[in-house]
Design a protein around this motif. Structure first.
Motif, PDB file in Angstrom:
ATOM      1  N   CYS A 186      43.530  16.595 -53.661  1.00  0.00           N
ATOM      2  CA  CYS A 186      44.422  17.220 -54.656  1.00  0.00           C
ATOM      3  C   CYS A 186      44.989  16.163 -55.599  1.00  0.00           C
ATOM      4  O   CYS A 186      45.007  16.349 -56.820  1.00  0.00           O
ATOM      5  CB  CYS A 186      45.569  17.952 -53.964  1.00  0.00           C
ATOM      6  N   ASP A 192      47.186  22.517 -51.062  1.00  0.00           N
ATOM      7  CA  ASP A 192      48.525  21.975 -50.781  1.00  0.00           C
ATOM      8  C   ASP A 192      49.050  21.132 -51.944  1.00  0.00           C
ATOM      9  O   ASP A 192      50.236  20.900 -52.060  1.00  0.00           O
ATOM     10  CB  ASP A 192      48.516  21.170 -49.470  1.00  0.00           C
ATOM     11  N   ASN A 193      48.139  20.678 -52.793  1.00  0.00           N
ATOM     12  CA  ASN A 193      48.464  19.839 -53.955  1.00  0.00           C
ATOM     13  C   ASN A 193      49.066  18.496 -53.555  1.00  0.00           C
ATOM     14  O   ASN A 193      49.687  17.834 -54.388  1.00  0.00           O
ATOM     15  CB  ASN A 193      49.401  20.574 -54.927  1.00  0.00           C
ATOM     16  N   THR A 194      48.869  18.084 -52.304  1.00  0.00           N
ATOM     17  CA  THR A 194      49.415  16.786 -51.863  1.00  0.00           C
ATOM     18  C   THR A 194      48.370  15.897 -51.196  1.00  0.00           C
ATOM     19  O   THR A 194      48.569  14.690 -51.108  1.00  0.00           O
ATOM     20  CB  THR A 194      50.565  16.989 -50.853  1.00  0.00           C
ATOM     21  N   CYS A 195      47.272  16.450 -50.722  1.00  0.00           N
ATOM     22  CA  CYS A 195      46.283  15.653 -49.983  1.00  0.00           C
ATOM     23  C   CYS A 195      45.533  14.732 -50.961  1.00  0.00           C
ATOM     24  O   CYS A 195      45.661  14.868 -52.176  1.00  0.00           O
ATOM     25  CB  CYS A 195      45.313  16.571 -49.238  1.00  0.00           C
ATOM     26  N   CYS A 210      40.585  20.724 -51.671  1.00  0.00           N
ATOM     27  CA  CYS A 210      41.760  20.389 -50.847  1.00  0.00           C
ATOM     28  C   CYS A 210      41.382  20.356 -49.360  1.00  0.00           C
ATOM     29  O   CYS A 210      40.612  21.189 -48.889  1.00  0.00           O
ATOM     30  CB  CYS A 210      42.855  21.429 -51.080  1.00  0.00           C
ATOM     31  N   GLN A 211      41.961  19.404 -48.649  1.00  0.00           N
ATOM     32  CA  GLN A 211      41.683  19.297 -47.210  1.00  0.00           C
ATOM     33  C   GLN A 211      42.153  20.541 -46.457  1.00  0.00           C
ATOM     34  O   GLN A 211      41.695  20.808 -45.358  1.00  0.00           O
ATOM     35  CB  GLN A 211      42.348  18.030 -46.645  1.00  0.00           C
TER      36      GLN A 211
HETATM   37 ZN   LIG Z   1      45.064  19.236 -50.949  1.00  0.00          ZN
END
Ligand SMILES: [Zn+2]
Length: 340
Positions: free
Chosen positions: A95, A89-92, A103-104
């Motif tokens: 990441c 997701d590139n946000t967790c 990544c989660q």
């Molecule tokens: Zn992630």
């Protein structure tokens, strides 16, 4: 469409499958520009990794977006994109910490040895270029997706620094990309361990300064001799076998770092040895997403040509021959042309 399906060891077929479609609102569908066969695809091919039924193969990809799900915000149809084999997701928190391969929401890409593929978590996974790259850029962009990204991570994880001494264990495609990465990072000495003349030549082209042909204890003795008995500060382990890991640990100096990216098969580490060796170790599936924008820029600026690692190019219909050639070591890495 037709796509690559592995039915069991040694049994790869290009056969009719269902067209990929948007299953989740965060998915994208891409039309592949080209795809390729990974060294890790050879584990199930050789029967060394159990498989539950037929598997849609392929996790290295670049191409043009043709459709996106309702929740996709940054990726649009028509864009040329490259993504990693780890979908993220590139946000967790992981990441954000640079470990997109943990990544989660991590999933692993599959089904990319095909003319079209579904890419989950499109916003986080895919990186788009400003313009459509020229056709001669495609092999290099494809290489960024996994093999270069993984070699780059090996060098990054091994703490390669300007002026440093680096040893690369393994002369497969990832090892060769590790040589390229170490060279780009400014290492002064890059010793590639390789016994194959064609791979030695490629290693030198990618920046290796020395070649060592010996393996095992002889290989360790040779490296120690070349480094005045000290060892290397950065060692890239790009194989994943017991012998290669022992070799890496045998040539890394105390306080030095081993970056290991070969998926371990039968590797057992001795606690006391780890303790007294005093080596840093960082490895695992490469967080390629962290490096994608930089590596894509280096390719587009013509600074690196990682696609030279593809020494066999076949139309995707001949994917079975591509696997065979790599299994028999007639090819380092096979690129598959997609002309759908
Ligand atoms: Zn992630």
């Amino acid at each position: 469409m037709y796509a690559t399906v592995m039915h069991g060891p040694g049994d790869v077929r290009y056969e009719r499958v269902e067209d990929p479609s948007i299953l989740k609102p965060t998915d994208a569908i891409i039309k592949l520009s080209a795809t390729c066969i990974c060294g890790s695809d050879l584990w199930p091919y050789r029967g060394l990794q159990p498989q539950n039924g037929p598997a849609h193969m392929g996790h290295e990809y670049c191409g043009t977006v043709v459709e996106v799900g309702a929740d996709v915000r940054t990726i649009r149809p028509g864009q040329f994109v490259v993504g990693s084999f780890c979908l993220s997701d590139n946000t967790c928190p992981h990441c954000q910490f640079g470990f997109q391969s943990s990544c989660q929401q991590r999933e692993f890409m599959s089904g990319a040895q095909a003319p079209y593929a579904r890419v989950p978590l499109a916003d986080g996974t895919l990186v788009a270029t400003a313009e459509m790259p020229d056709a001669d850029m495609i092999p290099h962009m494809l290489a960024v997706s996994d093999v270069l990204g993984t070699g780059w991570y090996a060098a990054d994880a091994a703490g390669v620094r300007e002026g440093g001494t680096v040893v690369v264990v393994g002369d497969g495609a990832v090892g060769l990309m590790g040589v390229l990465a170490a060279s780009q990072m400014g290492a002064a000495r890059i010793i590639a361990m390789s016994r194959h003349p064609d791979r030695q030549k490629l290693a030198r082209d990618f920046g290796a300064t020395e070649i060592v042909e010996e393996r095992g204890e002889d290989g360790i003795a040779r490296i120690m001799d070349m480094t005045n008995g000290i060892g290397a500060e950065s060692v890239l382990e790009c194989v994943g076998m017991e012998q290669s890991m022992q070799q890496a640990m045998g040539i890394c100096r105390p306080g030095g770092t081993i970056g290991y990216v070969g998926v371990p098969h039968g590797v057992n580490l001795d606690g006391q040895k780890l303790f007294f060796n005093q080596q840093r170790m960082l490895g695992g599936p490469a967080p390629v997403r962290r490096f994608l924008p930089d590596l894509m820029d280096r390719v587009l600026q013509g600074r690196i040509q990682p696609g030279r690692v593809f020494d066999l190019v076949l139309p995707i219909e001949q994917v079975a021959e591509g696997y065979k050639a790599m299994d028999e070591r007639r090819a380092i890495k096979t690129m598959l042309r997609v002309d759908a």
